[in-house]
Design a protein around this motif. Structure first.
Motif, mmCIF file in Angstrom:
data_model
loop_
_atom_site.group_PDB
_atom_site.id
_atom_site.type_symbol
_atom_site.label_atom_id
_atom_site.label_comp_id
_atom_site.label_asym_id
_atom_site.label_seq_id
_atom_site.Cartn_x
_atom_site.Cartn_y
_atom_site.Cartn_z
ATOM 1 N N VAL A 143 -3.061 -5.214 11.793
ATOM 2 C CA VAL A 143 -3.273 -5.473 10.366
ATOM 3 C C VAL A 143 -2.589 -4.354 9.601
ATOM 4 C CG1 VAL A 143 -4.979 -5.697 8.519
ATOM 5 C CG2 VAL A 143 -5.455 -6.626 10.782
ATOM 6 N N TYR A 144 -1.778 -4.730 8.626
ATOM 7 C CA TYR A 144 -0.986 -3.732 7.913
ATOM 8 C C TYR A 144 -1.092 -3.909 6.405
ATOM 9 C CZ TYR A 144 2.404 -7.452 7.042
ATOM 10 O OH TYR A 144 2.993 -8.605 6.616
ATOM 11 N N ARG A 145 -0.653 -2.848 5.717
ATOM 12 C CA ARG A 145 -0.412 -2.959 4.283
ATOM 13 C C ARG A 145 0.966 -2.377 4.021
ATOM 14 N NH1 ARG A 145 -4.981 0.517 1.362
ATOM 15 N NH2 ARG A 145 -6.099 0.138 3.252
ATOM 16 N N VAL A 146 1.588 -2.846 2.974
ATOM 17 C CA VAL A 146 2.937 -2.413 2.625
ATOM 18 C C VAL A 146 2.854 -1.042 1.977
ATOM 19 C CG1 VAL A 146 4.975 -2.958 1.244
ATOM 20 C CG2 VAL A 146 3.693 -4.798 2.352
ATOM 21 N N ARG A 147 3.766 -0.175 2.402
ATOM 22 C CA ARG A 147 3.891 1.177 1.848
ATOM 23 C C ARG A 147 5.371 1.411 1.565
ATOM 24 N NH1 ARG A 147 -0.699 1.904 0.085
ATOM 25 N NH2 ARG A 147 -2.331 2.725 1.408
ATOM 26 N N GLY A 148 5.770 1.328 0.295
ATOM 27 C CA GLY A 148 7.184 1.489 -0.050
ATOM 28 C C GLY A 148 7.993 0.394 0.609
ATOM 29 N N ARG A 149 9.006 0.793 1.387
ATOM 30 C CA ARG A 149 9.827 -0.189 2.108
ATOM 31 C C ARG A 149 9.332 -0.410 3.527
ATOM 32 N NH1 ARG A 149 16.036 1.042 0.887
ATOM 33 N NH2 ARG A 149 16.157 -0.566 2.487
ATOM 34 N N GLY A 150 8.241 0.267 3.878
ATOM 35 C CA GLY A 150 7.699 0.144 5.226
ATOM 36 C C GLY A 150 6.287 -0.390 5.210
ATOM 37 N N ILE A 151 5.557 -0.079 6.274
ATOM 38 C CA ILE A 151 4.182 -0.533 6.414
ATOM 39 C C ILE A 151 3.314 0.594 6.940
ATOM 40 C CG2 ILE A 151 4.714 -2.973 6.816
ATOM 41 C CD1 ILE A 151 4.229 -2.288 9.871
#
Length: 131
Positions: free
Chosen positions: A80-88
């Protein structure tokens, strides 16, 4: 970039991180994404924690590939992830044998990839308190 392209991009990032975390050889064939050191197949599934509309994410599984993974004694890794800038940022991981999934049912979207799609809500795998 369309939403489906973004999901594919983020899913690929989760696969790479899973490979590092679980010492997997990425081996993207039609029905699994990686192999454990002993050759056991692993399917890596990614879901966004919350979408822009606030809805929780889902893991998409495909019946034909799930059956093949089961027949080969394979595993799933759920990230399970969330977006951080151009990454995750991966919030949590779960590695689970393919025989230990919650009950699966067809998703109303019909067939895809010549098989039926099934969806698992993230809370069927993880117990998140709102983060």
């Amino acid at each position: 970039m369309s939403r489906s392209h973004k999901a594919n991009h983020y899913g690929t990032l989760v696969e790479r991180k899973a490979g590092e975390r679980y010492d997997l050889e990425l081996d993207r064939c039609s029905w699994h994404d990686a192999k454990r050191p002993d050759g056991t197949p692993v399917e890596i599934k990614a879901a966004m924690y919350r979408h822009a509309d606030g809805q929780p994410g889902t893991f998409k599984l495909y019946s034909k590939y799930h059956k093949k993974l089961r027949s080969k004694n394979g595993w799933y890794i759920f990230g399970v992830y969330r977006v951080r800038g151009r990454g995750i940022e991966v919030l949590d991981w779960e590695m689970r044998h393919s025989s230990r999934l919650p009950k699966l049912s067809r998703h109303g979207g019909g067939s895809h990839r010549d098989t039926y799609q099934m969806k698992l809500w993230i809370d069927t795998i993880f117990n998140f308190e709102d983060r």
